[in-house]
Scaffold this motif. Structure first.
Motif, short mmCIF file in Angstrom:
data_model
loop_
_atom_site.label_atom_id
_atom_site.label_comp_id
_atom_site.label_asym_id
_atom_site.label_seq_id
_atom_site.Cartn_x
_atom_site.Cartn_y
_atom_site.Cartn_z
N VAL A 99 -6.81 8.49 -6.01
CA VAL A 99 -6.04 8.96 -4.86
C VAL A 99 -6.92 9.81 -3.95
O VAL A 99 -7.40 10.87 -4.36
N ALA A 100 -7.14 9.32 -2.73
CA ALA A 100 -7.88 10.10 -1.72
C ALA A 100 -6.85 10.58 -0.72
O ALA A 100 -6.44 9.83 0.16
N ASP A 101 -6.39 11.80 -0.92
CA ASP A 101 -5.30 12.33 -0.10
C ASP A 101 -5.90 13.33 0.88
O ASP A 101 -6.28 14.44 0.49
N TYR A 113 -7.42 10.34 6.31
CA TYR A 113 -6.96 8.99 5.96
C TYR A 113 -5.51 8.75 6.34
O TYR A 113 -4.93 7.71 6.00
N GLU A 114 -4.90 9.71 7.01
CA GLU A 114 -3.47 9.61 7.29
C GLU A 114 -3.09 8.30 7.96
O GLU A 114 -2.13 7.64 7.56
N HIS A 115 -3.85 7.92 8.99
CA HIS A 115 -3.51 6.69 9.72
C HIS A 115 -4.41 5.53 9.29
O HIS A 115 -4.44 4.49 9.94
N GLN A 116 -5.14 5.72 8.23
CA GLN A 116 -6.02 4.69 7.67
C GLN A 116 -6.94 4.10 8.73
O GLN A 116 -7.10 2.88 8.85
N LEU A 141 -15.77 4.01 5.20
CA LEU A 141 -16.83 4.84 4.60
C LEU A 141 -16.46 5.24 3.17
O LEU A 141 -17.29 5.19 2.26
N LEU A 142 -15.19 5.61 2.99
CA LEU A 142 -14.72 5.97 1.66
C LEU A 142 -14.86 4.81 0.68
O LEU A 142 -15.42 4.94 -0.41
N VAL A 176 -14.37 13.27 1.39
CA VAL A 176 -13.75 13.17 2.72
C VAL A 176 -14.77 12.58 3.67
O VAL A 176 -15.86 13.12 3.84
N THR A 177 -14.45 11.44 4.21
CA THR A 177 -15.37 10.78 5.12
C THR A 177 -14.67 10.62 6.46
O THR A 177 -13.83 9.75 6.63
N ASP A 178 -15.00 11.47 7.39
CA ASP A 178 -14.41 11.37 8.72
C ASP A 178 -15.54 11.05 9.69
O ASP A 178 -16.42 11.86 9.95
#
Ligand code: FAD
Ligand code: AMP
Lengths: 308, 250
Positions: free
Chosen positions: A59-61, A65-68, A75-76, A169-171
């Motif tokens: 689970v990557a919460d 990632y909210e809107h995928q 990246l994740l 976390v990959t943003d």
């Protein structure tokens, strides 16, 4: 061998298509992990842990990632991919959006929209709007695959997988969510419905789509449409069935005022039973229909509703 | 800003393709070919950006054998300024197409690359996303509306649940959905003018990319044929059949 399956969800509900993608993973064989990437998606993680055949739920919460967003999720998944031979997602708009990015970052080509598994490297997929079926072997070391749900039967949900938090976390920081316009409907989703009734250009306008409502109510059906009906603005885009819309295979598909162009057939011809209602006896839809009724839909629909 | 539009030559969408008797592939001999419908929409969108004074130059690029020059000329007739053919006789896997396009992006430095969402032959739906990953760009796939807003582009996307709008930092990649626009017809004067617009040919082999195939096409078979069923004479008969013969309603 180990397989990572991307769970399809909207942060609150696990989509039933994921159960079919897991079935495809089982056909390949190996240790199957589900990835839930989203935000405030614990309920999805719980549901995912019950999917049969899955040993772990990652689970990557995180808000990223909210809107995928494809830039972030790819990246994740690419980072996680180091531990897996196969990376799989359902061929719905989320998977279609980010998975090819994963493939490119891993320097492999994607095998899109598989409907059957021959072996761990060989898959079956429709091409040319389903007018040909290709058997393709992937020569890449890692396989990045999207799965057409209509090809597989859902696995059961009485499993008990371990839930593990992933705190990567990959943003990418190059894209952001602005807004969405969701279609709200009390009816089942097209992909999940066992009965679908679709209207085409023959419906003449959006108002007339109401003629399908009473029938859909009685049958518990979802309502779909041809591209011509969507293009003409009768109904929203998410109702489009076809090569470039949604692919469905319900127990019963009723096509009303739809001619049966190859692009439409590509999206529904694997339905168990097809009914066509069209006033033109020559319409190509009759060539795939189990039961055809040559009639004016404006007479036929009210009568059908009253007789169900 | 420059806009790059990758286009593909494919079977005309009205043609129902047949599988070869030896199951090696589909039979494309003497079949009508055309520009992939989604690519045509991509060209139209780029040309509209130019007409709106936002784009300065529209460049069409196609990877394929000499015959794809025909589709590049179509793009030029629709309003593209110049064309690039990357010549190869192989049918390349998407990752290799994306790598070649990446080279063109590096050379041309476009602010926007507009591709079709899907080729109607391979039905892959992946090249645009791959190019975005390779160039590190943001992507707006399945676009039904595109608007440039300073150093960003807003893209409205057709998604399963409805429509979603994203803001992407430029340079960015857009892939087209059917409702983005309705492509124009090329006028005869524009078809004539297109013949004089520049079209350069580069050999795929000259880009220094390893284009080794990543897939092996084992066989191609026709789909299971559905046989036509029966014509019922009335709603009563239809309901009776659905209940008692097909048993799909109760
Ligand atoms: C790249 C591409 C992708 C496409 N993707 C899709 C796709 O995903 N899905 C899709 O559906 N299409 C798709 N299309 C479009 C497709 O080619 C057809 O144009 C479309 O499916 C036609 O829709 P239709 O059958 O509703 O309209 P038409 O072909 O116009 O047919 C209308 C039918 O209604 C009947 N009718 C009219 N009035 C009545 C009446 N009163 N009672 C009974 N019958 C009546 C007519 O006899 C006719 O058969 C795509 C096209 C392209 C180029
Ligand atoms: N050979 C090619 N030459 C140029 N562009 C291509 C080629 N193949 C695919 N594309 C582009 O990528 C899009 C998506 O194709 P695909 O990923 O094959 O479904 C197409 O609509 C084109 O814009």
């Amino acid at each position: 061998m180990s397989i990572l399956v991307f769970a399809e969800h909207d942060n609150s509900e696990l989509k039933a298509d994921t159960l079919k993608t897991v079935a495809a993973a089982q056909a390949i064989g190996g240790d199957i992990h589900l990835l839930v990437a989203g935000h405030n998606c614990q309920a999805v993680a719980e549901a995912a842990s019950k999917v049969n055949g899955v040993s772990k739920v990652l689970v990557a919460d995180n808000a990223a990632y909210e809107h995928q967003l494809a830039e972030n999720v790819s990246l994740l998944v690419t980072e996680l991919a180091a531990d897996y031979n196969h990376i799989m997602a359902t061929a719905l708009t989320t998977g279609k959006n980010f998975m090819p990015r994963v493939a490119a970052l891993l320097d492999v080509t994607q095998i899109s929209d598989i409907i059957a598994v021959e072996s761990s490297d060989t898959f079956v997929r429709p091409i040319y709007a389903g007018n040909a079926i290709a058997t393709v072997q992937s020569l890449d070391s890692k396989k990045v695959i999207t799965v057409r749900s209509t090809g597989f039967d859902a696995v059961a949900t009485d499993g008990n997988a371990e839930i593990i938090a992933v705190d990567k976390v990959t943003d990418a920081g190059i894209s952001s969510y602005v807004s969405e316009q969701l279609s709200v409907s009390e009816r089942p989703e097209l992909g999940a419905a066992s009965v679908i009734i679709s209207g085409g250009r023959g419906m003449q306008n959006g108002e007339n789509f109401k003629l399908l409502d009473g029938i859909a109510d009685k049958l518990g059906a979802a309502i779909g449409a041809s591209r011509a009906a969507v293009d003409a603005g009768f109904v929203p885009n998410d109702m489009q069935v076809g090569q470039t819309g949604k692919i469905v295979a319900p127990d019963l598909y009723i096509a009303v005022g739809i001619s049966g162009a190859i692009q439409h057939l590509a999206g529904m011809k694997d339905s168990k039973v097809i009914v066509a209602i069209n006033k033109d006896a020559e319409a190509p839809i009759f060539q795939v229909a189990d039961y055809g009724l040559v009639a004016d839909l404006f007479n036929a629909l009210p009568e059908l509703e009253s007789k169900l | 800003m420059k806009v790059l539009v990758p286009i593909k030559r494919v079977i005309d969408y009205n043609v129902k393709v047949r599988v070869k008797a030896d199951n090696s592939n589909v039979d494309l001999a003497n079949v009508k070919m055309a520009i992939n419908p989604f690519c045509e929409i991509a060209v139209e969108e780029a040309v509209r950006l130019k007409e709106a004074g936002i784009a300065t130059e529209v460049i069409a690029v196609s990877i394929g054998n000499k015959s794809c020059q025909e589709q590049l000329r179509t793009a030029l007739a629709l309003g593209a300024d110049r064309a690039i053919q990357i010549e190869t006789d192989e049918s390349l896997d998407s990752i290799n197409i994306a790598k070649l396009l990446q080279k063109i992006v590096e050379e041309e430095q476009p602010q926007l690359v507009i591709l079709g969402k899907q080729s109607i032959d391979s039905d892959n739906n992946q090249t645009g996303q791959m190019l975005a990953a390779l160039t590190g760009m943001a992507q707006g796939t399945f676009a039904s509306a595109v608007s440039i807003d300073g150093d960003k582009v807003n893209v409205t996307r057709e998604v399963d649940s409805g429509l979603q709008t994203l803001a992407l930092t430029l340079p960015a990649i857009v892939t087209t959905d059917l409702r983005l626009n309705e492509p124009r017809y090329a006028s005869l004067p524009n078809i004539m003018k297109a013949k004089r617009k520049p079209l350069v040919v580069k050999a795929a082999a000259d880009f220094g990319i390893d284009l080794t195939p990543r897939t092996n096409l084992i066989k191609v078979t026709p789909p299971a044929e559905r046989k036509a069923g029966i014509i019922v004479e009335s709603i009563d008969e239809l309901v009776e059949k659905l209940k008692n013969e097909a048993k799909v309603i109760s």
